[in-house]
Design an enzyme around this catalytic site. Structure first.
Site, PDB file in Angstrom:
ATOM      1  N   LEU A  14       0.648   3.900   1.976  1.00 18.15           N
ATOM      2  CA  LEU A  14       1.080   4.358   3.288  1.00 18.15           C
ATOM      3  C   LEU A  14       2.201   3.489   3.844  1.00 18.15           C
ATOM      4  CD1 LEU A  14       0.519   6.535   5.362  1.00 18.15           C
ATOM      5  CD2 LEU A  14      -1.177   5.039   6.419  1.00 18.15           C
TER       6      LEU A  14
ATOM      7  N   LYS B 215     -14.201   1.860  10.228  1.00 17.20           N
ATOM      8  CA  LYS B 215     -13.168   2.669  10.866  1.00 17.20           C
ATOM      9  C   LYS B 215     -13.616   3.148  12.246  1.00 17.20           C
ATOM     10  CE  LYS B 215      -9.813   2.689   7.807  1.00 17.20           C
ATOM     11  NZ  LYS B 215      -8.473   2.154   8.139  1.00 17.20           N
TER      12      LYS B 215
ATOM     13  N   ASP C  95      -0.672 -11.440   9.009  1.00 19.03           N
ATOM     14  CA  ASP C  95      -2.092 -11.190   8.765  1.00 19.03           C
ATOM     15  C   ASP C  95      -2.637 -10.564  10.038  1.00 19.03           C
ATOM     16  OD1 ASP C  95      -4.799 -11.165   8.363  1.00 19.03           O
ATOM     17  OD2 ASP C  95      -4.964 -13.283   7.810  1.00 19.03           O
ATOM     18  N   ILE C  96      -2.945  -9.262   9.989  1.00 25.05           N
ATOM     19  CA  ILE C  96      -3.323  -8.560  11.220  1.00 25.05           C
ATOM     20  C   ILE C  96      -4.628  -9.079  11.817  1.00 25.05           C
ATOM     21  CG2 ILE C  96      -2.086  -6.476  10.511  1.00 25.05           C
ATOM     22  CD1 ILE C  96      -4.826  -5.210   9.879  1.00 25.05           C
TER      23      ILE C  96
ATOM     24  N   TYR D 295     -17.545   1.559   4.928  1.00 27.08           N
ATOM     25  CA  TYR D 295     -16.139   1.848   5.185  1.00 27.08           C
ATOM     26  C   TYR D 295     -15.996   2.711   6.435  1.00 27.08           C
ATOM     27  CZ  TYR D 295     -11.453   3.781   4.577  1.00 27.08           C
ATOM     28  OH  TYR D 295     -10.153   4.173   4.782  1.00 27.08           O
TER      29      TYR D 295
ATOM     30  N   ASP E 245     -11.619  10.407   7.827  1.00 28.95           N
ATOM     31  CA  ASP E 245     -12.622  11.463   7.954  1.00 28.95           C
ATOM     32  C   ASP E 245     -14.031  10.940   7.661  1.00 28.95           C
ATOM     33  OD1 ASP E 245     -12.108  11.025   5.261  1.00 28.95           O
ATOM     34  OD2 ASP E 245     -12.207  13.144   4.703  1.00 28.95           O
TER      35      ASP E 245
ATOM     36  N   GLY F 252       0.802  -1.218   0.000  1.00 28.70           N
ATOM     37  CA  GLY F 252       0.000   0.000   0.000  1.00 28.70           C
ATOM     38  C   GLY F 252       0.834   1.266   0.000  1.00 28.70           C
TER      39      GLY F 252
END
Length: 783
Positions: free
Chosen positions: A472, A589, A496-497, A585, A562, A470
């Site tokens: 980031l 979050k 794998d988180i 999504y 956001d 990714g």
């Protein structure tokens, strides 16, 4: 933090210092304490005392207290502050003039200046008879150069006679002030500070280096009665207008310091080189005999700087008087601030163990400093934090605070980043092969970075970064490399988180001190029909990481969005505003935030806006500019307001906060809010493209599956740590290659185009603070 209790015997004292400069440029004064807010906040002293320091360099400045003479002094401010320091058990080292030129009616070339300062000094001593440590004039040689030779500060002289006059006036003022103080308090000690470095050169310019290496001692030599007919600069001083009687006065009125205070900066050591073709044109300067470039040594040769140990040893050998570091500060990324302080502490401890009378190390700029990148000649708002970051509603401790407290309490401090050397000790300034691997969708073959070790340290413990493919994750890997932070960039196969077993295995294998979770489900519209997978990656995975990190005492950063907000506001959302996501999504979050902080309250949860940056081809700004550059029209939403986020700024700020042990929810975006259409239009203008080719359209016309909030701009009630969006866009066009660790984001430091040293990026001319202001070389001093 709490004050030190049982401190190991035999250690040097640990002092602190507040940047108190009140310098004059024309008719304007630049006042550091008013800019930091300390002038209004006496409670800062309690925070400072909690560090465990023994003494504090503290300004009780002539310009502030008695600009119209001691008989009309206003003691309100110092009365309260000095009394509080006394209650807290912190010994003040009172400064009377700090890079200043006195009240408006006088100047550094005024022959009345010394006796006028002495009258004020006597009044201070009479008012506070219990105060024993004084610095009547800070760094007289440096102030003399900036005021009398380079023209930066009042009275703006640009010749050697004016420089000599400012130096004579200041040194005489020190003698007269200390004499007046000791008539009141015979126990009073002179803690005399001076900026100190060394000049190196090619063989051809050895004569100029020798001259500058003699000049660096001139103020201290005058006070110690060493400037006689045999002094190397005696004839120069006569040529510059000093009389033999004036120089003889110092021989008859010696005032050797009780402590010789050295202020040493990364730019203090210089290199002179007549081969100017190797250096940019605006590094060129010279004297009446030769033309040459003047750069700071650290940018040219690894390990070339004199270093803290040599600086103190020189002063001790020269004067055989007690010595101390009276300013230790580096304006750079947080880990290099720690490394610089660590080198200084190692130096004072080792020298003291060898019998050198080293009294203390001063952690400087406790509250940070403003506009020193331009030698405080302009009010541009550039701030570099110190032990506390003043950009929050109240001073926020940084990693330097934890280090200072540990040194004061135990005499040592441990952190994994200290196992690696600072940028000035590393061979690499950039990794070309690594940089190339991070462009576009190229694979990332270099996923591990282990910086060289500092002598006497073991293998650095790494940061684990999830999200190897990714934007980031790769950005974190890139900037950890430039900052000398060991890391391991992990793919889903490696960690794998959302699998507790996989997370535990990765922690056991790599023994990290922190995990940065840059993985997750990012396809906002697909999440509407793929909610289960979205929640697994965005909510369950961070929860599992938080539980594991808490169990193993590992720091954690994870990212939110956001899109946790519903768009009902028309002012920027703050951290404390209630979340109300409109799509799957956003819900994933918001749920992640709740789960992570429930499992690990000291985790750092970063809410941010849509990314743009120089290292991937699919972010909004890159796509817009690519389309416009081809002469095509680019459609963008005109009724959704956002806070776009420049990836390098975000990554640098997150790394600093990680080292600061920040926790909870933080909003990190570039300051400002725009619609997507406005962002594309502004980017086009900055890039020199036709902004009329941006086609503004309403949200509904795009037919996206997931509902979006019409307004999701973010601001922070904790601190605005990232620079304005306009600055970020300008830097985006030139930062396709982040170079050395000297280039943090957030309005921070970059590499000077002349000497490679640290420089504020916010002014766009690429020069460090010294080379921005002059082309004839010299030593840059801070504080």
């Amino acid at each position: 933090m709490s004050p030190a209790s049982k401190r190991p015997a035999g250690l040097p004292e640990l002092w602190g210092g507040i940047e108190g400069t009140v310098n004059r440029v024309g008719d304007r004064y630049f006042d550091q304490m008013r800019r930091s807010g300390h002038w209004e906040r006496i409670e800062d002293l309690d925070l400072i005392a909690s560090l465990g320091i023994q003494a504090l360099r503290y300004p009780v400045l002539w310009e502030h207290v008695a600009p119209n003479g001691p008989h009309r002094a206003d003691w309100t401010w110092p009365d309260a502050r000095l009394a509080r320091l006394r209650q807290l058990g912190v010994r003040p080292i009172v400064g009377l003039v700090h890079h200043g030129s006195g009240p408006r009616h006088t100047s550094l070339v005024d022959p009345a200046f010394p006796l006028e300062l002495a009258r004020y000094a006597r009044a201070v001593a009479e008012r506070y008879p219990w105060v024993e440590d004084y610095t009547p004039v800070n760094e007289p040689l440096t102030t003399g150069r900036f005021s009398g030779l380079y023209g930066h500060w009042y009275p703006h002289g640009k010749d050697h006679p004016t420089f000599a006059r400012t130096l004579m006036v200041q040194c005489r003022a020190i003698v007269e002030a200390m004499r007046a103080i000791r008539e009141v308090n015979p126990r009073a000690r002179l803690i005399q500070t001076e900026d100190m470095g060394r000049t190196y050169s090619t063989p051809h310019l050895a004569y100029q280096a020798e001259f500058e290496n003699h000049r660096r001692w001139l103020s201290l030599d005058l006070l110690c009665g060493r400037v006689d007919r045999q002094h190397p600069l005696w004839s120069h001083l006569l040529d510059w207008g000093c009389s033999e009687a004036e120089l003889g006065w110092f021989l008859d009125n010696t005032m050797p310091p009780d402590v010789v205070g050295m202020n040493y900066y990364i730019t203090s050591d210089r290199l002179l080189d007549e081969r100017m073709e190797h250096y940019p044109e605006w590094s060129h300067g010279g004297n009446e005999r030769d033309r040459y470039a003047d750069v700071h040594v650290a940018s040219v040769w690894k390990d070339a700087i004199s270093g803290h140990r040599d600086v103190l040893a020189w002063a001790w050998e020269r004067y055989k008087l007690p010595v101390a570091f009276t300013e230790v500060h580096l304006g750079c990324t947080r880990e290099d601030q720690l490394r610089w302080l660590g080198e200084a502490w190692d130096a004072v401890c080792s020298l003291r163990a060898e019998g050198v009378d080293v009294r203390a190390l001063t952690v400087w700029s406790l509250l940070g400093a403003y506009d020193w990148n331009t030698l405080v000649t302009a009010d541009r708002g550039f701030y570099e934090p110190g032990v506390f970051d003043m950009r929050s509603s109240r001073p926020r401790p940084t990693a330097l605070a934890w280090m200072t407290h540990a040194l004061a309490r135990r005499g040592h401090y441990e952190h994994p980043v200290l196992a690696s050397p600072g940028w000035w000790r590393r061979d690499e300034r950039a990794e070309p092969h690594f940089a190339a691997s991070l462009h576009g969708d190229n694979p990332v073959p270099y996923k591990t970075y282990v910086p060289p070790r500092r002598a006497g340290t073991g293998q650095p413990r790494p940061v684990l970064i999830s999200g190897a493919t990714g934007t980031l994750g790769r950005a974190f890997a890139r900037l950890c490399t430039s900052r000398g932070i060991a890391f391991r960039l992990l793919s889903r196969q490696e960690m794998d988180i959302a699998s507790p077993r996989s997370v535990e295995s990765a922690i056991a294998r790599h023994q990290p001190w922190a995990i940065i979770n840059a993985a997750g489900y990012v396809r906002v519209d697909d999440a509407e029909v793929d909610a289960e997978r979205c929640f697994r990656e965005n909510a369950l995975g961070p929860e599992i990481l938080a539980a594991a990190c808490r169990a193993h005492d590992v720091r954690l950063i994870t990212f939110s969005s956001d899109l946790v907000f519903g768009g009902e506001q028309r002012s920027a959302y703050l951290e404390s505003n209630q979340v109300q996501p409109l799509n799957q999504y956003g819900r994933s979050k918001a749920e992640a935030e709740r789960r992570v902080l429930e499992r690990m309250p000291d985790a750092l949860v970063v809410r941010t806006g849509a990314f743009f940056g120089p290292w991937d081809t699919y972010n909004f700004v890159t796509l817009a500019l690519g389309t416009l550059a081809r002469g095509e029209r680019f459609a963008a939403v005109n009724d959704v307001v956002v806070s776009p986020t420049y990836v390098p700024d975000l990554v640098h700020t997150c790394l600093d906060l990680l080292l600061d042990e920040a926790s909870g929810v933080w909003h990190l975006t570039n300051a400002g809010e725009v619609t997507w259409a406005e962002l594309a239009t502004h980017a086009a203008r900055v890039a020199g493209l036709n902004p009329s080719h941006v086609e503004s359209r309403p949200l509904e016309s795009f037919g996206w599956a997931a509902p979006r909030p019409r307004y999701s701009a973010l601001a922070s009630e904790r601190a605005q740590l990232m620079p304005p969006l306009t600055q970020a866009l300008e830097r985006y066009l030139v930062e396709d290659e982040i170079k050395p660790a000297r280039r943090p984001a957030g309005g921070g430091r970059t590499a000077c185009a002349v000497c490679g040293g640290t420089v504020d990026e916010s002014h766009g001319d690429g020069r460090c603070r010294l080379h921005r202001e002059r082309g004839d070389g010299g030593v840059a001093a801070g504080g």
